[in-house]
Design an enzyme around this catalytic site. Structure first.
Site, mmCIF file in Angstrom:
data_model
loop_
_atom_site.group_PDB
_atom_site.id
_atom_site.type_symbol
_atom_site.label_atom_id
_atom_site.label_comp_id
_atom_site.label_asym_id
_atom_site.label_seq_id
_atom_site.Cartn_x
_atom_site.Cartn_y
_atom_site.Cartn_z
ATOM 1 N N TYR A 105 0.872 -1.178 0.000
ATOM 2 C CA TYR A 105 0.000 0.000 0.000
ATOM 3 C C TYR A 105 0.907 1.226 0.000
ATOM 4 C CZ TYR A 105 -3.529 3.379 1.563
ATOM 5 O OH TYR A 105 -4.362 4.474 1.665
ATOM 6 N N ASP A 144 -2.312 -1.377 -3.977
ATOM 7 C CA ASP A 144 -2.644 0.000 -4.325
ATOM 8 C C ASP A 144 -1.326 0.767 -4.371
ATOM 9 O OD1 ASP A 144 -3.389 2.629 -4.467
ATOM 10 O OD2 ASP A 144 -4.630 2.631 -2.664
#
Length: 251
Positions: A105, A144
């Protein structure tokens, strides 16, 4: 082998929506999460047949990652081994006989790009970390990554060139990583496909109007190119401001 990555934007919140339905429906060998936003002990998931790996941020209710794997890992690492970058629960690495699986992330550069300098430090450290892994065995990176790489990867590129996620610095860092020996698996299969995104703002009816960004990825070592079967973006699945992305490969 089927892998799923999903920024759930708060696991406790999405558990009240459709998370378990999606989890069972997709039936992945590896299910990777970002932005879990919880601490140890705040949730108990009953996932028969899966081993659970969690990395929590020091700051409560912030960031965090998880991997649910049908096969137990040989080794597990949380973070990069760099204290500055390991406070926010952003990285998990699982080692298997033939590959490493890393879920990530990436830090957002934030409004007015106030965290861009740190973000670029993170990018260089991650690049070094992944390339060290790749020297040992192939790497599968998912998550992400908080960047739309090319103009084709977001709806309104002209108005976002100085905004977090589409600055030239962030895009160049992504290009550098690919150039060291990684494949953007979605573009491997769909190099010119437009209008397919993985994140939409909650504002301005962005998802309804498909004004989105492709910022969720599966990147793989180029040595795995011949093993890639397909890459998918599940735009039909709701519950978060992101949708799940998928990688299928022959391993």
């Amino acid at each position: 082998m089927k892998l799923i990555s999903w920024n759930v934007n708060g696991l406790r919140a999405i558990m009240k929506k459709n998370f378990m339905e999606v989890f069972h429906e997709l039936d992945a060998d590896f299910f990777c999460l970002q932005e879990t936003k919880l601490q140890e002990g705040q949730i108990a998931l009953d996932l028969p047949g899966y081993h659970q790996y969690w990395n929590y941020a020091v700051k409560k209710g912030y960031s965090g990652t998880a991997i649910f794997a049908k096969e137990e890992a040989l080794t597990v690492s949380y973070g990069m081994g760099i204290d500055e970058h390991d406070q926010e629960g952003r990285l998990i690495t699982l080692e298997y006989p033939n590959f490493f699986l890393v879920t990530c992330y990436t830090p957002n550069s934030q409004s007015e790009l106030k965290r861009l300098a740190y973000r670029l430090e993170w990018e260089k450290a991650l690049e070094n970390y992944l390339n060290e892994l790749d020297k040992q065995k192939p790497v599968i990176l998912c998550g992400d990554l908080n960047v739309a790489h090319e103009k084709i990867d977001l709806k309104n590129w002209k108005t976002n060139q100085k905004n977090a996620g589409f600055t030239i610095e962030e895009r160049n860092a992504f290009s550098y990583l690919l150039d060291t020996g990684f494949t953007d698996t979605f573009r491997h299969f769909y190099p010119t496909k437009e209008g397919i995104y993985s994140w939409w703002s909650y504002r301005f009816n962005a998802r309804k109007n498909n004004a989105g960004w492709r910022i969720d990825y599966f990147l793989t070592s180029r040595s795995l190119d011949s093993d890639l079967i397909d890459a998918k973006i599940h735009t039909e699945i709701f519950g978060s401001d992101h949708c799940p992305v998928e990688l299928d490969l022959n391993m």
